[in-house]
Design an enzyme around this catalytic site. Sequence first.
Site, PDB file in Angstrom:
ATOM      1  N   ASP A  95       0.867  -1.172   0.000  1.00  0.00           N
ATOM      2  CA  ASP A  95       0.000   0.000   0.000  1.00  0.00           C
ATOM      3  C   ASP A  95       0.904   1.221   0.000  1.00  0.00           C
ATOM      4  O   ASP A  95       2.116   1.112   0.206  1.00  0.00           O
ATOM      5  CB  ASP A  95      -0.910  -0.011   1.237  1.00  0.00           C
ATOM      6  N   SER A  96       0.300   2.395  -0.168  1.00  0.00           N
ATOM      7  CA  SER A  96       1.070   3.628  -0.098  1.00  0.00           C
ATOM      8  C   SER A  96       1.516   3.920   1.326  1.00  0.00           C
ATOM      9  O   SER A  96       2.436   4.712   1.537  1.00  0.00           O
ATOM     10  CB  SER A  96       0.250   4.801  -0.631  1.00  0.00           C
TER      11      SER A  96
ATOM     12  N   TYR B 170      -1.511   7.956  -2.237  1.00  0.00           N
ATOM     13  CA  TYR B 170      -1.628   7.782  -3.684  1.00  0.00           C
ATOM     14  C   TYR B 170      -2.853   8.496  -4.248  1.00  0.00           C
ATOM     15  O   TYR B 170      -2.915   8.777  -5.437  1.00  0.00           O
ATOM     16  CB  TYR B 170      -1.755   6.294  -4.021  1.00  0.00           C
ATOM     17  N   GLY B 171      -3.838   8.734  -3.401  1.00  0.00           N
ATOM     18  CA  GLY B 171      -5.141   9.191  -3.877  1.00  0.00           C
ATOM     19  C   GLY B 171      -5.148  10.471  -4.686  1.00  0.00           C
ATOM     20  O   GLY B 171      -6.051  10.691  -5.480  1.00  0.00           O
TER      21      GLY B 171
ATOM     22  N   CYS C 295      -4.641  -1.475  -1.662  1.00  0.00           N
ATOM     23  CA  CYS C 295      -4.896  -0.040  -1.824  1.00  0.00           C
ATOM     24  C   CYS C 295      -5.952   0.107  -2.896  1.00  0.00           C
ATOM     25  O   CYS C 295      -5.755  -0.349  -4.031  1.00  0.00           O
ATOM     26  CB  CYS C 295      -3.605   0.670  -2.233  1.00  0.00           C
ATOM     27  N   ASN C 296      -7.079   0.716  -2.547  1.00  0.00           N
ATOM     28  CA  ASN C 296      -8.147   0.872  -3.538  1.00  0.00           C
ATOM     29  C   ASN C 296      -7.724   1.767  -4.685  1.00  0.00           C
ATOM     30  O   ASN C 296      -8.060   1.511  -5.849  1.00  0.00           O
ATOM     31  CB  ASN C 296      -9.387   1.452  -2.866  1.00  0.00           C
ATOM     32  N   THR C 297      -6.976   2.823  -4.386  1.00  0.00           N
ATOM     33  CA  THR C 297      -6.532   3.735  -5.434  1.00  0.00           C
ATOM     34  C   THR C 297      -5.623   3.014  -6.418  1.00  0.00           C
ATOM     35  O   THR C 297      -5.796   3.107  -7.643  1.00  0.00           O
ATOM     36  CB  THR C 297      -5.800   4.936  -4.825  1.00  0.00           C
TER      37      THR C 297
ATOM     38  N   GLU D 195      -2.521   7.875   8.866  1.00  0.00           N
ATOM     39  CA  GLU D 195      -1.066   7.722   8.785  1.00  0.00           C
ATOM     40  C   GLU D 195      -0.372   8.240  10.039  1.00  0.00           C
ATOM     41  O   GLU D 195       0.615   7.668  10.499  1.00  0.00           O
ATOM     42  CB  GLU D 195      -0.522   8.454   7.556  1.00  0.00           C
TER      43      GLU D 195
ATOM     44  N   CYS E 282     -11.317   2.766   0.887  1.00  0.00           N
ATOM     45  CA  CYS E 282      -9.878   2.985   1.053  1.00  0.00           C
ATOM     46  C   CYS E 282      -9.439   2.145   2.233  1.00  0.00           C
ATOM     47  O   CYS E 282     -10.136   2.109   3.264  1.00  0.00           O
ATOM     48  CB  CYS E 282      -9.580   4.467   1.300  1.00  0.00           C
ATOM     49  N   THR E 283      -8.296   1.469   2.128  1.00  0.00           N
ATOM     50  CA  THR E 283      -7.878   0.563   3.193  1.00  0.00           C
ATOM     51  C   THR E 283      -7.483   1.288   4.469  1.00  0.00           C
ATOM     52  O   THR E 283      -7.384   0.663   5.530  1.00  0.00           O
ATOM     53  CB  THR E 283      -6.720  -0.339   2.725  1.00  0.00           C
ATOM     54  N   HIS E 284      -7.247   2.590   4.406  1.00  0.00           N
ATOM     55  CA  HIS E 284      -6.992   3.351   5.631  1.00  0.00           C
ATOM     56  C   HIS E 284      -8.253   3.485   6.489  1.00  0.00           C
ATOM     57  O   HIS E 284      -8.162   3.553   7.724  1.00  0.00           O
ATOM     58  CB  HIS E 284      -6.492   4.769   5.300  1.00  0.00           C
TER      59      HIS E 284
END
Length: 272
Positions: free
Chosen positions: A10-11, A42-43, A73-75, A152, A184-186
């Site tokens: 992921d980012s 990344y979004g 990561c969805n993006t 983050e 979004c995975t966050h």
Amino acid sequence: MSSAPIGIFDSGVGGLSVWRQVVHHLPGESVIYLADQAHVPYGQRSAAEIQAYCAEIARHLLALGCKAIVVACNTASAVALEPLRLALPQLPILGLEPAVKPAVALTRTGVVGVMATPATFQGELYRATVGRWAGDVRVVEQVCIGLADLVEVGELEGERCDALLRSFLDPMLAAGADTIVLGCTHYPFVIEAIRRLVGPALAVLDPAPAVARHLGEVLDGAGLLSTASGSPQHRFFTSGESGSFDRALARLVGARAASECVAWQHGHLQRL
């Protein structure tokens, strides 16, 4: 090869929401997790940038011996999943797509809210998913600028987090949404705050458990499920600062490990 690790990237730390589900559902598997914190989030980046980052990360994970890759990561999934599969046809590569299908099955009002980044909403994967499953259901798209950044830095609750979440949730609720998809995975790391703000009547969907189950099916079908005895080995890499990542690792998923650092040099990842 069945004892080889699974690669997840992921980012940043968001993909740890997928990591914890993979570890839970596939406890015998070793996993390598890479957080590209040099480029988080990344979004708001271009599709070309994201595709270049993902291609290099996948190459790096392949060099580390990974038998499969999960784009957590969805993006990145929205804009880079198909190019990755074309470039590495020998490797099972899974991505994420917003859980529109189960949301459509759950909604009673006929309105579903999706929380995601601009790049996810603009990606062909998302559009195809909505086109395939939404039917007559109205999908309210809510861009959530800044939410991944809070995750983050570990700000998962408090006044600033609540205020930001309310600014995203209120328009979806006003439109009549009774089901909310975390795109979004966050975002699963603030799912309890979301549930507290929207109340128990609304369903909030995290796609990570379904991804982990599907990964198990893919590995089983390819004869790649681990048969190794002993404890699995989990390794963590970051292109950011290892100390802050290690603290996030402990805070978010309870894992205590010393991450290894990688650095971007002329478009390539190098071990430090």
